[in-house]
Design a protein around this motif. Structure first.
Motif, PDB file in Angstrom:
ATOM      1  N   LEU A 143      17.870  22.051  26.134  1.00 39.42           N
ATOM      2  CA  LEU A 143      17.543  22.621  27.439  1.00 39.42           C
ATOM      3  C   LEU A 143      18.760  23.320  28.041  1.00 39.42           C
ATOM      4  CD1 LEU A 143      15.778  23.018  29.956  1.00 39.42           C
ATOM      5  CD2 LEU A 143      16.350  20.677  30.633  1.00 39.42           C
ATOM      6  N   ASN A 144      19.878  22.617  28.114  1.00 42.95           N
ATOM      7  CA  ASN A 144      21.048  23.152  28.805  1.00 42.95           C
ATOM      8  C   ASN A 144      21.694  24.330  28.077  1.00 42.95           C
ATOM      9  OD1 ASN A 144      20.736  21.364  30.874  1.00 42.95           O
ATOM     10  ND2 ASN A 144      22.421  20.019  30.314  1.00 42.95           N
ATOM     11  N   GLU A 145      21.766  24.271  26.766  1.00 41.99           N
ATOM     12  CA  GLU A 145      22.354  25.382  26.018  1.00 41.99           C
ATOM     13  C   GLU A 145      21.522  26.652  26.182  1.00 41.99           C
ATOM     14  OE1 GLU A 145      23.075  24.581  21.938  1.00 41.99           O
ATOM     15  OE2 GLU A 145      24.800  23.271  22.319  1.00 41.99           O
ATOM     16  N   PHE A 146      20.211  26.504  26.130  1.00 42.62           N
ATOM     17  CA  PHE A 146      19.324  27.656  26.268  1.00 42.62           C
ATOM     18  C   PHE A 146      19.489  28.314  27.635  1.00 42.62           C
ATOM     19  CE2 PHE A 146      15.264  29.383  27.753  1.00 42.62           C
ATOM     20  CZ  PHE A 146      14.937  30.260  26.735  1.00 42.62           C
ATOM     21  N   ILE A 147      19.483  27.503  28.696  1.00 42.22           N
ATOM     22  CA  ILE A 147      19.605  28.043  30.056  1.00 42.22           C
ATOM     23  C   ILE A 147      20.995  28.635  30.272  1.00 42.22           C
ATOM     24  CG2 ILE A 147      19.603  27.442  32.500  1.00 42.22           C
ATOM     25  CD1 ILE A 147      16.819  27.527  31.218  1.00 42.22           C
ATOM     26  N   ALA A 148      22.042  27.969  29.763  1.00 43.43           N
ATOM     27  CA  ALA A 148      23.411  28.463  29.938  1.00 43.43           C
ATOM     28  C   ALA A 148      23.593  29.837  29.283  1.00 43.43           C
ATOM     29  CB  ALA A 148      24.404  27.465  29.352  1.00 43.43           C
ATOM     30  N   ARG A 149      23.106  29.988  28.067  1.00 40.88           N
ATOM     31  CA  ARG A 149      23.236  31.269  27.368  1.00 40.88           C
ATOM     32  C   ARG A 149      22.475  32.376  28.100  1.00 40.88           C
ATOM     33  NH1 ARG A 149      25.305  30.720  22.177  1.00 40.88           N
ATOM     34  NH2 ARG A 149      25.428  28.566  21.400  1.00 40.88           N
ATOM     35  N   ALA A 151      21.609  32.445  31.337  1.00 39.31           N
ATOM     36  CA  ALA A 151      22.232  32.735  32.629  1.00 39.31           C
ATOM     37  C   ALA A 151      23.539  33.506  32.452  1.00 39.31           C
ATOM     38  CB  ALA A 151      22.476  31.436  33.388  1.00 39.31           C
ATOM     39  N   ASN A 152      24.339  33.118  31.466  1.00 37.07           N
ATOM     40  CA  ASN A 152      25.593  33.824  31.211  1.00 37.07           C
ATOM     41  C   ASN A 152      25.345  35.281  30.835  1.00 37.07           C
ATOM     42  OD1 ASN A 152      27.257  31.690  31.809  1.00 37.07           O
ATOM     43  ND2 ASN A 152      27.656  31.120  29.689  1.00 37.07           N
ATOM     44  N   LYS A 153      24.303  35.487  30.045  1.00 35.08           N
ATOM     45  CA  LYS A 153      23.967  36.861  29.662  1.00 35.08           C
ATOM     46  C   LYS A 153      23.556  37.668  30.884  1.00 35.08           C
ATOM     47  CE  LYS A 153      21.004  39.534  26.545  1.00 35.08           C
ATOM     48  NZ  LYS A 153      19.939  39.460  25.487  1.00 35.08           N
ATOM     49  N   GLU A 154      22.768  37.069  31.749  1.00 36.51           N
ATOM     50  CA  GLU A 154      22.332  37.763  32.967  1.00 36.51           C
ATOM     51  C   GLU A 154      23.511  38.026  33.899  1.00 36.51           C
ATOM     52  OE1 GLU A 154      18.498  37.186  35.690  1.00 36.51           O
ATOM     53  OE2 GLU A 154      19.993  35.615  36.045  1.00 36.51           O
ATOM     54  N   ASP A 155      24.448  37.048  33.983  1.00 36.89           N
ATOM     55  CA  ASP A 155      25.611  37.198  34.858  1.00 36.89           C
ATOM     56  C   ASP A 155      26.728  38.021  34.213  1.00 36.89           C
ATOM     57  OD1 ASP A 155      24.298  35.634  36.678  1.00 36.89           O
ATOM     58  OD2 ASP A 155      25.335  33.784  36.138  1.00 36.89           O
ATOM     59  N   ASN A 156      26.548  38.360  32.940  1.00 34.90           N
ATOM     60  CA  ASN A 156      27.559  39.125  32.205  1.00 34.90           C
ATOM     61  C   ASN A 156      28.916  38.424  32.227  1.00 34.90           C
ATOM     62  OD1 ASN A 156      28.504  41.268  30.641  1.00 34.90           O
ATOM     63  ND2 ASN A 156      29.146  42.460  32.438  1.00 34.90           N
ATOM     64  N   CYS A 157      28.909  37.139  31.878  1.00 37.11           N
ATOM     65  CA  CYS A 157      30.146  36.367  31.865  1.00 37.11           C
ATOM     66  C   CYS A 157      30.080  35.320  30.762  1.00 37.11           C
ATOM     67  CB  CYS A 157      30.392  35.696  33.217  1.00 37.11           C
ATOM     68  SG  CYS A 157      29.202  34.399  33.600  1.00 37.11           S
ATOM     69  N   LYS A 158      31.209  34.652  30.544  1.00 46.23           N
ATOM     70  CA  LYS A 158      31.298  33.601  29.545  1.00 46.23           C
ATOM     71  C   LYS A 158      31.798  32.326  30.208  1.00 46.23           C
ATOM     72  CE  LYS A 158      32.400  36.843  25.799  1.00 46.23           C
ATOM     73  NZ  LYS A 158      33.367  37.206  24.736  1.00 46.23           N
ATOM     74  N   GLY A 159      31.811  31.246  29.448  1.00 51.46           N
ATOM     75  CA  GLY A 159      32.361  30.002  29.970  1.00 51.46           C
ATOM     76  C   GLY A 159      31.305  28.951  30.238  1.00 51.46           C
ATOM     77  N   ARG A 160      31.747  27.823  30.756  1.00 53.20           N
ATOM     78  CA  ARG A 160      30.854  26.695  31.015  1.00 53.20           C
ATOM     79  C   ARG A 160      29.901  27.010  32.157  1.00 53.20           C
ATOM     80  NH1 ARG A 160      32.797  21.933  28.681  1.00 53.20           N
ATOM     81  NH2 ARG A 160      31.518  20.714  30.094  1.00 53.20           N
ATOM     82  N   PHE A 161      28.688  26.614  31.980  1.00 59.50           N
ATOM     83  CA  PHE A 161      27.687  26.778  33.032  1.00 59.50           C
ATOM     84  C   PHE A 161      27.344  25.440  33.674  1.00 59.50           C
ATOM     85  CE2 PHE A 161      23.340  27.193  34.649  1.00 59.50           C
ATOM     86  CZ  PHE A 161      23.452  28.353  35.401  1.00 59.50           C
ATOM     87  N   TRP A 162      27.379  24.352  32.864  1.00 64.46           N
ATOM     88  CA  TRP A 162      27.029  23.020  33.354  1.00 64.46           C
ATOM     89  C   TRP A 162      28.271  22.174  33.566  1.00 64.46           C
ATOM     90  CZ3 TRP A 162      22.248  22.853  34.956  1.00 64.46           C
ATOM     91  CH2 TRP A 162      21.295  23.664  34.345  1.00 64.46           C
TER      92      TRP A 162
END
Length: 331
Positions: A143-149, A151-162
């Motif tokens: 769940l978390n990896e899918f949402i993080a990837r 969201a990061n793609k939408e935000d155009n950034c990298k790094g930890r999301f959770w």
């Protein structure tokens, strides 16, 4: 100090767990960012769809959930009977819906393996997949990896999301389960994001109120859906597996609790106490304290003192956090 997951989860004691995960960045998981003015409301549906998809793949049922602006809550039921009934091919089909799988298992599925040693290797891989499909950590990771990837793609950034690992809390008896579910379902009302249960979108109570968990009204947009874990009290047929109360009684209890919390009139509690509250053996003040602070003041495990002692023994603990507070409140 971070605790190992084996010290937090013991299926011998309970199949029910309350899980929480928080976003690490200032930018919200969902909601509207007051600094940038950007809205992330659409991500709530990402979460709901992914939760139901994973519940259909894993042998893990969703009892309750709420998607908030920078965190979410899940109450999960690990369904060992479901995974035991799956054949090795069914395990492969489930796993391949999420991950690429294994070359040797793909050959086994096609009947291309002849040597017994290769067959044993393929079966050992499938055994590991079977175990993972019953594992809350793998569920939360998927769940978390899918949402993080996403969201990061939408935000155009990298790094930890959770914010680090998710937190899990063992619910050792029916009273703890029902209290935690109510706490989770009432999140939007406590946060003053909704006035009524039927307006608390992106929560399990919203689905139940609108009958979205029924067979005739599917709960997700995918072609394959799995309903929320059901309430089974009063079922006419052979007793199915589920939450041992009646749905109508649970809705009455949560609606009553939400009205008291929303009106902030603890001193003027209605004398018409919900039927389920009497069955739980709790007075109204104790119930309201639990329903408002369950996720804040109780950690690790919640249940009777005897159940807490067994849980500590099975998980190698000497002490359960919040034990004294539970003793004063419930005993």
């Amino acid at each position: 100090m971070t605790q190992s997951r084996s010290s937090l989860i013991s299926l011998v004691d309970t199949p029910y767990y309350h899980c929480i995960s928080r976003c690490v960045r200032r930018a919200f998981l969902c909601g509207e960012d007051q600094y940038s003015g950007q809205s992330f409301e659409h991500r709530r549906q990402w979460m709901v769809d992914r939760i139901h998809q994973l519940s259909d793949i894993f042998a893990i049922d969703v009892c309750a959930y709420s998607i908030m602006s920078n965190h979410y809550h899940l109450v999960l039921h690990v369904n060992e009977a479901e995974i035991s009934a799956c054949s090795d091919k069914e395990i492969c089909n489930r796993w391949y819906r999420l991950y690429s799988g294994s070359a040797i298992v793909s050959r086994w599925l096609k009947g291309e393996l002849a040597p017994e040693t290769e067959i044993n290797v393929a079966l050992e891989v499938i055994r590991k997949w079977r175990h993972r499909l019953l594992d809350i950590s793998w569920f939360m990771r998927s769940l978390n990896e899918f949402i993080a990837r996403k969201a990061n793609k939408e935000d155009n950034c990298k790094g930890r999301f959770w914010e680090g690992r998710f937190k899990s809390q063992a619910l050792l008896d029916k009273q703890a389960l029902l209290t935690c579910m109510a706490y989770v379902d009432l999140n939007p009302i406590r946060a003053k994001l909704a006035e009524r249960l039927e307006k608390s979108e992106y929560t399990s109570i919203f689905e139940r109120v609108h009958s979205r968990s029924s067979e005739e009204d599917k709960v997700c947009t995918d072609s394959v859906c799995k309903p929320l874990f059901g309430f089974v009290a009063g079922e006419c047929n052979e007793q199915p597996e589920g939450i041992p109360y009646a749905l109508i009684d649970y809705l009455e209890l949560v609606d009553w609790t939400g009205r008291v919390i929303r009106d902030d009139k603890r001193g003027a509690i209605s004398v018409q106490i919900p039927t389920l509250l009497s069955s739980l053996g709790l007075d109204s003040e104790t119930w309201l304290e639990l329903a408002c602070s369950f996720g804040k003041n109780y950690y690790g495990a919640v249940g009777s003192l005897d159940e807490l002692a067994l849980f500590a023994e099975h998980t190698g603990k000497r002490w359960i956090a919040g034990k004294n507070k539970l003793q004063r409140l419930l005993h």
